[in-house]
Design a protein around this motif. Structure first.
Motif, PDB file in Angstrom:
ATOM      1  N   ALA A 243      -1.073   0.904  -1.067  1.00 59.57           N
ATOM      2  CA  ALA A 243      -1.082   1.834  -2.194  1.00 59.57           C
ATOM      3  C   ALA A 243      -0.603   3.216  -1.761  1.00 59.57           C
ATOM      4  N   LEU A 244      -0.894   3.613  -0.537  1.00 60.22           N
ATOM      5  CA  LEU A 244      -0.403   4.879  -0.002  1.00 60.22           C
ATOM      6  C   LEU A 244       1.125   4.836   0.128  1.00 60.22           C
ATOM      7  N   PHE A 245       1.654   3.697   0.519  1.00 62.30           N
ATOM      8  CA  PHE A 245       3.107   3.504   0.544  1.00 62.30           C
ATOM      9  C   PHE A 245       3.662   3.661  -0.869  1.00 62.30           C
ATOM     10  N   TYR A 246       2.963   3.151  -1.877  1.00 64.52           N
ATOM     11  CA  TYR A 246       3.403   3.303  -3.266  1.00 64.52           C
ATOM     12  C   TYR A 246       3.387   4.783  -3.674  1.00 64.52           C
ATOM     13  N   PHE A 247       2.366   5.511  -3.253  1.00 62.12           N
ATOM     14  CA  PHE A 247       2.297   6.958  -3.492  1.00 62.12           C
ATOM     15  C   PHE A 247       3.546   7.635  -2.917  1.00 62.12           C
ATOM     16  N   TYR A 248       3.852   7.315  -1.672  1.00 59.17           N
ATOM     17  CA  TYR A 248       4.993   7.914  -0.981  1.00 59.17           C
ATOM     18  C   TYR A 248       6.309   7.537  -1.648  1.00 59.17           C
ATOM     19  N   GLN A 249       6.499   6.254  -1.957  1.00 57.79           N
ATOM     20  CA  GLN A 249       7.776   5.850  -2.536  1.00 57.79           C
ATOM     21  C   GLN A 249       7.960   6.430  -3.922  1.00 57.79           C
TER      22      GLN A 249
ATOM     23  N   ALA B  49       6.272  -1.743  -2.205  1.00 60.97           N
ATOM     24  CA  ALA B  49       5.020  -0.980  -2.251  1.00 60.97           C
ATOM     25  C   ALA B  49       4.087  -1.506  -3.340  1.00 60.97           C
ATOM     26  N   PHE B  50       4.538  -1.533  -4.582  1.00 58.38           N
ATOM     27  CA  PHE B  50       3.666  -1.978  -5.675  1.00 58.38           C
ATOM     28  C   PHE B  50       3.409  -3.476  -5.601  1.00 58.38           C
ATOM     29  N   VAL B  51       4.460  -4.245  -5.378  1.00 57.69           N
ATOM     30  CA  VAL B  51       4.290  -5.697  -5.310  1.00 57.69           C
ATOM     31  C   VAL B  51       3.382  -6.053  -4.128  1.00 57.69           C
ATOM     32  N   GLY B  52       3.559  -5.365  -2.999  1.00 54.87           N
ATOM     33  CA  GLY B  52       2.731  -5.621  -1.827  1.00 54.87           C
ATOM     34  C   GLY B  52       1.277  -5.243  -2.040  1.00 54.87           C
TER      35      GLY B  52
ATOM     36  N   ALA C  23      12.599  -6.958  -6.688  1.00 57.41           N
ATOM     37  CA  ALA C  23      11.234  -7.369  -7.023  1.00 57.41           C
ATOM     38  C   ALA C  23      11.090  -8.887  -6.898  1.00 57.41           C
ATOM     39  N   LEU C  24      12.113  -9.604  -7.310  1.00 59.43           N
ATOM     40  CA  LEU C  24      12.082 -11.065  -7.205  1.00 59.43           C
ATOM     41  C   LEU C  24      12.116 -11.506  -5.746  1.00 59.43           C
ATOM     42  N   VAL C  25      12.973 -10.879  -4.970  1.00 60.32           N
ATOM     43  CA  VAL C  25      13.102 -11.226  -3.551  1.00 60.32           C
ATOM     44  C   VAL C  25      11.794 -10.941  -2.818  1.00 60.32           C
ATOM     45  N   VAL C  26      11.237  -9.768  -3.060  1.00 58.49           N
ATOM     46  CA  VAL C  26       9.999  -9.375  -2.386  1.00 58.49           C
ATOM     47  C   VAL C  26       8.858 -10.315  -2.765  1.00 58.49           C
ATOM     48  N   GLY C  27       8.779 -10.709  -4.021  1.00 57.02           N
ATOM     49  CA  GLY C  27       7.745 -11.648  -4.440  1.00 57.02           C
ATOM     50  C   GLY C  27       7.822 -12.959  -3.683  1.00 57.02           C
ATOM     51  N   VAL C  28       9.020 -13.487  -3.541  1.00 63.87           N
ATOM     52  CA  VAL C  28       9.212 -14.737  -2.805  1.00 63.87           C
ATOM     53  C   VAL C  28       8.847 -14.550  -1.329  1.00 63.87           C
ATOM     54  N   LEU C  29       9.297 -13.439  -0.734  1.00 62.97           N
ATOM     55  CA  LEU C  29       8.995 -13.191   0.685  1.00 62.97           C
ATOM     56  C   LEU C  29       7.500 -13.037   0.928  1.00 62.97           C
ATOM     57  N   LEU C  30       6.805 -12.321   0.047  1.00 66.51           N
ATOM     58  CA  LEU C  30       5.360 -12.154   0.210  1.00 66.51           C
ATOM     59  C   LEU C  30       4.633 -13.487   0.078  1.00 66.51           C
TER      60      LEU C  30
ATOM     61  N   LEU D 158      -5.758   1.282  -9.680  1.00 62.98           N
ATOM     62  CA  LEU D 158      -5.796   2.338  -8.662  1.00 62.98           C
ATOM     63  C   LEU D 158      -4.440   2.490  -7.970  1.00 62.98           C
ATOM     64  N   THR D 159      -3.772   1.385  -7.744  1.00 63.24           N
ATOM     65  CA  THR D 159      -2.436   1.434  -7.144  1.00 63.24           C
ATOM     66  C   THR D 159      -1.492   2.207  -8.054  1.00 63.24           C
TER      67      THR D 159
END
Length: 185
Positions: A38-44, A134-137, A82-89, A157-158
């Motif tokens: 979530a801190l990464f999401y804040f930063y990005q 960030a958000f997806v993670g 977003a699609l790529v990150v979802g699959v990777l996660l 909260l995120t």
């Protein structure tokens, strides 16, 4: 003979490859993992909003067409990634995926800071590649490692931290742009 779906007929241990059961209690380590995401999401979100604060300066330096291309490209890449990150996660987990995407985001910031129109557009697009994680993670970590009854709270909260990043990133950026650093030269 007991029915097929009864607890008595369940195997003693789950077969390999079966996901771990959803935790019932908040574990401090997993809350910390979510918080770092979530801190990464804040930063990005802070760096995503910076070009909007610098709009006049970027338009003067690069022209309107480059700024429009940069912002449009960012959101197209962000949406597709977003699609790529979802699959990777789902395939590799947050511990294996997030550090690389954080590094990609930082690399995009460094390229953007070079100052030319090409570096600005390219750096901002590279930021989009990393930033979506960030958000997806954070949502992935909340859904996988925190109790299901707290999922909406942690996703909220995120999102709250992301909006705070936009708000808090805007003012310092404007202050740096307006600052008079001539006395340091």
């Amino acid at each position: 003979m007991p029915p097929i779906n009864s607890p008595a007929s369940a195997p003693a241990s789950a077969p390999a490859g079966t996901p771990a059961p959803q935790p019932q209690k908040l574990q401090p380590l997993y809350v910390l993992a979510w918080f770092l995401c979530a801190l990464f999401y804040f930063y990005q979100y802070a760096i995503r909003s910076a070009p909007g604060i610098m709009q006049n300066e970027l338009t003067t330096a690069w022209g309107n067409s480059h700024l429009g291309l940069m912002i449009t490209s960012y959101y197209i890449v962000y949406a597709l990634m977003a699609l790529v990150v979802g699959v990777l996660l789902d395939r590799y987990g947050a511990h294996a995926v997030l550090p690389g995407f954080i590094a990609i985001t930082g690399m995009g910031c460094l390229i953007f800071a070079q100052g030319s129109a090409a570096a600005g557009v390219g750096g901002y697009i590279i930021q989009a590649i990393g930033a979506i994680c960030a958000f997806v993670g954070a949502s992935y970590v909340a859904a996988r490692y925190l109790p299901a009854r707290t999922l909406a709270l942690f996703v909220g909260l995120t999102q709250c931290l992301g909006m705070a990043g936009a708000a808090f990133g805007s003012k310092p950026t404007r202050m740096l742009i307006d600052a008079d650093f001539s006395h340091f030269v």
